[in-house]
Write an enzyme that holds these catalytic residues in place. Structure first.
Site, mmCIF file in Angstrom:
data_model
loop_
_atom_site.group_PDB
_atom_site.id
_atom_site.type_symbol
_atom_site.label_atom_id
_atom_site.label_comp_id
_atom_site.label_asym_id
_atom_site.label_seq_id
_atom_site.Cartn_x
_atom_site.Cartn_y
_atom_site.Cartn_z
ATOM 1 C CG HIS A 154 -22.987 -36.522 11.941
ATOM 2 N ND1 HIS A 154 -22.843 -36.686 10.604
ATOM 3 C CD2 HIS A 154 -22.323 -37.729 12.610
ATOM 4 C CE1 HIS A 154 -22.408 -38.178 10.495
ATOM 5 N NE2 HIS A 154 -22.234 -38.549 11.695
ATOM 6 C CB SER A 275 -21.271 -3.626 14.354
ATOM 7 O OG SER A 275 -22.379 -2.844 13.635
ATOM 8 C CE LYS A 281 -22.494 -8.609 15.273
ATOM 9 N NZ LYS A 281 -23.125 -8.298 13.929
ATOM 10 C CD GLU A 288 -16.069 -12.977 10.714
ATOM 11 O OE1 GLU A 288 -17.138 -12.936 9.856
ATOM 12 O OE2 GLU A 288 -16.012 -12.286 11.501
ATOM 13 C CD GLN A 320 7.748 -12.556 -16.301
ATOM 14 O OE1 GLN A 320 8.756 -12.481 -16.838
ATOM 15 N NE2 GLN A 320 6.812 -11.465 -16.865
HETATM 16 N N1 ARG Z 1 11.576 -12.665 -15.608
HETATM 17 C C1 ARG Z 1 11.748 -14.015 -15.906
HETATM 18 C C2 ARG Z 1 10.919 -14.816 -15.210
HETATM 19 O O1 ARG Z 1 10.308 -14.556 -14.253
HETATM 20 C C3 ARG Z 1 12.936 -14.374 -16.010
HETATM 21 C C4 ARG Z 1 13.607 -15.516 -17.130
HETATM 22 C C5 ARG Z 1 13.538 -14.805 -18.342
HETATM 23 N N2 ARG Z 1 13.971 -15.718 -19.437
HETATM 24 C C6 ARG Z 1 13.853 -15.703 -20.501
HETATM 25 N N3 ARG Z 1 14.292 -16.421 -21.609
HETATM 26 N N4 ARG Z 1 13.029 -14.823 -20.961
HETATM 27 O O2 ARG Z 1 10.682 -16.140 -15.560
#
Ligand code: ARG
Length: 470
Positions: A154, A275, A281, A288, A320
């Site tokens: 605590h 600072s 400081k 941090e 993606q």
């Molecule tokens: N740039 C795409 C990714 O990072 C690669 C795969 C794309 N495949 C597709 N069928 N469009 O996921």
């Protein structure tokens, strides 16, 4: 305004940019090229493409790798992602053979392969950095097995411990982090290549050969899962988040300890900043920032979990969105580990033994020991507890710490306490806790030697440094 199909230049450009991942997935170029070389060798071995074509592909790919490494590669406007950029350049370099490379493969299994390989390599590298921090903590702890400090619960003074004991708590966390990183890398280390778009391929491929070429332990089970599974990235993100949480807790204590209220530690100059207005400081900025950057790693974990939760099988373009958060989390943890290790190893970082010792003489840390000693002499524990509290009040009246009371003070409270002054000593209190995992110097030395053995064992299996960082 409709962006799609309105023929406007800005609309098309915005959409292309929105679709593209080339802005960030070029980080994967080494994995992409390694994967393609293994794939081409397999295609030739299986008689799917000619040996000359495979040789041309391989030397073309090596050349491209050099171009990207040296910053000479020119990414074209139409390069949607790293896979298309490499293939476009390959075809420009070697002609028709370049167009044969994509036989029995899709970008879906290609990206799954590249990203997995990258995550496995980086996960192991992070584990090495974690082990490096454990070594630095271990070295610091060896110097402080007799440095007393107040152990707290605590945030209140509770019982005396040594700085070594305190540092061992963080070593224990980091050993688990290492174990998790290596465990996830092991689980991820299966090749998805050969799953093609989702359903495999009619070509007579040899997935196991490709896997072995790339250092995988084997191949994934099911194509549908292989192209849409991002568990390996999620595990890496969780592992990074947990490790950052540990670093953040440690940094929080370094920040507190370097304040005028504590003064337990002086952090080396290069990890602090002054600072612009207050000349005195010494702000613990690095600590941090490690604490602060933990937030973005948690964010990336939450982000990818959310991306994945609603995606039907198999690949979806949503996936993606898996990369930037992972790249950022890996860089954040890697930098944080490197900086914290350097901060501890810097001779300018000094834990102040006297100040820590003096802090132990506030808060009656040996009160439990007095009660235990009285109980050992036959006083019922409830009563012993009460007597120890009275001793603490007497010390308060005198304006001193319990550990400074004399035999006659104790006798005044109750004759049964006479002769128990030894129990009041802070060193005695710490050294009395000989149980496994306890504070006694003997127990701490056992814990330190366990860590020493652990460090030796992980250095034996140290992974090769992956080239390139996000
Ligand atoms: N740039 C795409 C990714 O990072 C690669 C795969 C794309 N495949 C597709 N069928 N469009 O996921």
């Amino acid at each position: 305004m409709k962006l799609w199909g309105d023929g406007s230049e800005t609309g098309e450009a915005l959409l292309d940019e929105f679709n593209a991942s080339i802005g960030f997935d070029r980080v994967l170029f080494r994995e992409d090229i390694a994967g393609s070389i293994a794939h081409a060798r397999m295609l030739a071995k299986q008689g799917i493409i000619g040996k000359e074509d495979a040789a041309a592909i391989e030397s073309g790919l090596r050349r491209i790798e050099g171009e990207i490494e040296r910053g000479e590669f020119v990414f074209a406007a139409e390069d949607e992602d790293i896979h298309m950029a490499v293939e476009r350049r390959l075809t420009a370099l070697i002609g028709e053979a370049g167009k044969r490379l994509h036989t029995a493969r899709s970008r879906n299994d290609q990206v799954a392969l590249d990203f997995r390989l990258w995550c496995v390599r980086q996960g192991r590298h992070l584990a090495d950095l974690v082990a490096g921090l454990v070594s630095a903590l271990h070295e610091t702890a060896l110097k402080h097995t007799e440095t007393l400090m107040p152990g707290m619960t605590h945030l209140q003074h509770a019982q005396p411990i040594s700085l070594a004991y305190y540092l061992l708590a963080y070593m224990s966390m980091l050993v688990r982090d290492h174990d998790r990183l290596m465990g996830s890398a092991k689980r991820a280390n299966l090749s998805p290549l050969g799953s093609a778009a989702l359903a495999g391929t009619p070509h007579p491929i040899d997935r196991a050969f490709v896997a072995a070429e790339l250092g995988f332990d084997g191949v994934t089970l099911n194509g549908l899962d292989s192209v849409s599974d991002r568990d390996f990235a999620l595990e890496l993100l969780f592992n990074a988040a947990a490790a950052m949480m540990h670093l953040s807790r440690f940094c929080e204590e370094l920040v507190l300890w370097s304040s005028a209220e504590f003064r337990f530690v002086r952090i080396a100059d290069r990890f602090t900043t002054g600072s612009s207005i207050m000349p005195q400081k010494r702000n613990p900025d690095a600590a941090e920032l490690i604490r602060g950057k933990t937030g973005r790693v948690y964010g990336s974990l939450m982000g990818l979990l959310t991306v994945m939760k609603g995606t039907p099988l198999a690949y979806n373009k949503d996936m993606q969105e898996d990369k930037e958060g992972v790249f950022d989390a890996v860089k954040t943890l890697s930098d944080s580990l490197t900086i914290l290790t350097a901060m501890l190893q810097d001779e300018g970082t000094v834990f102040d033994r006297e100040v820590m010792r003096a802090a132990c003489a506030r808060g009656h840390l040996s009160a439990t020991d007095l009660a235990d000693a009285a109980a050992q002499k036959g006083v019922p524990f409830r009563e012993a507890h009460h007597l120890a509290r009275r001793a603490a009040s007497l010390a308060d009246q005198k304006g001193i710490d319990l550990s400074m009371l004399k035999a006659e003070d104790l006798a005044l409270i109750d004759p049964r306490l006479e002769g128990l002054t030894d129990a009041l000593s802070l060193e005695a209190s710490m050294n009395a806790r000989v149980s496994a995992g306890g504070t006694a110097k003997s127990a701490v030395l056992d814990q330190l030697s366990f860590i020493e053995g652990w460090i030796k064992s992980v250095h034996l299996v140290k992974s090769p440094q992956p080239a390139g960082r996000p």
